[in-house]
Design a protein around this motif. Structure first.
Motif, PDB file in Angstrom:
ATOM      1  N   PRO A   1       0.901  -0.974  -0.233  1.00 18.01           N
ATOM      2  CA  PRO A   1      -0.043   0.088  -0.295  1.00 18.01           C
ATOM      3  C   PRO A   1       0.786   1.453   0.509  1.00 18.01           C
ATOM      4  CG  PRO A   1      -1.046  -1.602   1.528  1.00 18.01           C
ATOM      5  CD  PRO A   1       0.185  -2.228   0.753  1.00 18.01           C
ATOM      6  N   GLN A   2       1.675   1.311   0.352  1.00 13.36           N
ATOM      7  CA  GLN A   2       3.197   2.687   0.495  1.00 13.36           C
ATOM      8  C   GLN A   2       3.753   3.650  -0.701  1.00 13.36           C
ATOM      9  OE1 GLN A   2       6.559   2.365   0.418  1.00 13.36           O
ATOM     10  NE2 GLN A   2       7.421   4.284   1.218  1.00 13.36           N
ATOM     11  N   THR A   3       3.783   1.613  -0.888  1.00 13.04           N
ATOM     12  CA  THR A   3       3.882   1.530  -2.996  1.00 13.04           C
ATOM     13  C   THR A   3       3.297   2.791  -3.300  1.00 13.04           C
ATOM     14  OG1 THR A   3       6.126   0.250  -2.044  1.00 13.04           O
ATOM     15  CG2 THR A   3       5.846   1.439  -4.844  1.00 13.04           C
ATOM     16  N   ARG A   4       2.042   1.879  -4.143  1.00  9.08           N
ATOM     17  CA  ARG A   4       1.224   2.588  -4.393  1.00  9.08           C
ATOM     18  C   ARG A   4       0.190   3.785  -3.607  1.00  9.08           C
ATOM     19  NH1 ARG A   4      -3.336  -0.672  -7.203  1.00  9.08           N
ATOM     20  NH2 ARG A   4      -2.699  -2.550  -6.589  1.00  9.08           N
ATOM     21  N   GLN A   5       0.625   4.415  -2.604  1.00  6.17           N
ATOM     22  CA  GLN A   5       0.124   5.520  -2.296  1.00  6.17           C
ATOM     23  C   GLN A   5       0.796   6.427  -3.280  1.00  6.17           C
ATOM     24  OE1 GLN A   5      -0.275   4.940   2.329  1.00  6.17           O
ATOM     25  NE2 GLN A   5      -2.372   4.019   1.423  1.00  6.17           N
ATOM     26  N   LEU A   6       2.601   6.283  -2.661  1.00  7.87           N
ATOM     27  CA  LEU A   6       3.418   6.758  -3.228  1.00  7.87           C
ATOM     28  C   LEU A   6       3.301   7.398  -4.777  1.00  7.87           C
ATOM     29  CD1 LEU A   6       6.113   8.620  -2.914  1.00  7.87           C
ATOM     30  CD2 LEU A   6       7.429   6.253  -3.248  1.00  7.87           C
ATOM     31  N   ILE A   7       2.681   6.067  -5.933  1.00 13.16           N
ATOM     32  CA  ILE A   7       2.522   5.986  -7.212  1.00 13.16           C
ATOM     33  C   ILE A   7       2.327   7.000  -7.411  1.00 13.16           C
ATOM     34  CG2 ILE A   7       1.768   4.905  -9.397  1.00 13.16           C
ATOM     35  CD1 ILE A   7       3.516   2.950  -7.785  1.00 13.16           C
ATOM     36  N   ALA A   8       0.755   7.723  -6.202  1.00 16.76           N
ATOM     37  CA  ALA A   8      -0.545   7.929  -6.531  1.00 16.76           C
ATOM     38  C   ALA A   8      -0.459   9.291  -6.391  1.00 16.76           C
ATOM     39  CB  ALA A   8      -2.033   7.993  -5.727  1.00 16.76           C
ATOM     40  N   ARG A   9       0.838   9.852  -5.047  1.00 18.33           N
ATOM     41  CA  ARG A   9       0.530  11.192  -4.992  1.00 18.33           C
ATOM     42  C   ARG A   9       1.753  11.748  -5.732  1.00 18.33           C
ATOM     43  NH1 ARG A   9       1.572   8.761   0.382  1.00 18.33           N
ATOM     44  NH2 ARG A   9       4.321   8.622   0.088  1.00 18.33           N
ATOM     45  N   LEU A  10       2.426  11.182  -6.147  1.00 16.82           N
ATOM     46  CA  LEU A  10       3.101  12.110  -7.356  1.00 16.82           C
ATOM     47  C   LEU A  10       2.482  11.466  -8.654  1.00 16.82           C
ATOM     48  CD1 LEU A  10       6.230   9.558  -6.435  1.00 16.82           C
ATOM     49  CD2 LEU A  10       5.927  12.176  -6.102  1.00 16.82           C
ATOM     50  N   ALA A  11       1.477  11.165  -8.629  1.00 15.42           N
ATOM     51  CA  ALA A  11       0.807  11.722 -10.007  1.00 15.42           C
ATOM     52  C   ALA A  11       0.986  11.034 -11.133  1.00 15.42           C
ATOM     53  CB  ALA A  11       0.726  12.925 -10.840  1.00 15.42           C
TER      54      ALA A  11
END
Length: 127
Positions: free
Chosen positions: A93-103
Motif C-alpha cells: 500500500p505504501q508504494t501504491r500511495q506514493l505512485i498516486a501522490r506523485l501523480a
C-alpha cells in the motif's frame, strides 16, 4: 552490481521467469537510491531484446521511496526505447500511495495480482 555509493544495492531480483510471452521479474528488498541506474540495466538484461513485455512483481519490496520510483520510471523508459512495456504487480500500500501522490498512475500501471498484470500485457498497448 553496486550502488552509486559503491556499496551493494539494498534490492535484488531473486526470481525471473516467463509466462504467456511476458518476463516476470520478482523484485525484493528496499527500492531506494541504490536502485538508480542498476535496476534498469538488470531488467533490460533479463528481458528479450525485441519488444519486451515485463511484469515487475513488487510484493517482496519492503520499502520504496521516490528514488526507487524514479528507478522504476528509468526502467520503463529503457523498455519503451526497445518498444517494450512494463507493468507493476502487487505493490505494498505504501508504494501504491506514493505512485498516486506523485501523480504517476498514468505512466506506471499497477495491478493487484500477477494474473491481471500478465493479462494486461497480452492486450494491445494503450496510447
Amino acid at each position: 552490481m553496486t550502488s552509486p555509493t559503491g556499496s551493494p544495492p539494498a534490492w535484488s531480483l531473486p526470481r525471473i521467469g516467463s509466462c504467456r510471452g511476458c518476463t516476470v521479474i520478482v523484485l525484493a528488498g528496499v527500492l531506494d537510491h541504490t536502485a538508480t541506474g542498476d535496476l534498469a540495466a538488470a531488467v533490460i538484461a533479463s528481458a528479450p531484446a525485441c519488444a519486451p513485455r515485463v511484469v515487475l512483481d513488487l510484493a517482496a519490496v519492503s520499502f520504496c521511496d521516490s528514488s526507487g520510483i524514479a528507478a522504476v520510471i528509468e526502467t520503463l523508459r529503457a523498455l519503451h526505447a526497445r518498444d517494450g512495456r512494463l507493468v507493476l504487480a502487487r505493490p505494498r500500500p505504501q508504494t501504491r500511495q506514493l505512485i498516486a501522490r506523485l501523480a504517476l498512475a498514468r505512466f506506471l500501471i499497477v495491478h493487484d495480482t500477477l494474473e491481471t498484470a500478465i493479462t494486461s500485457l497480452s492486450r494491445p498497448a494503450r496510447s
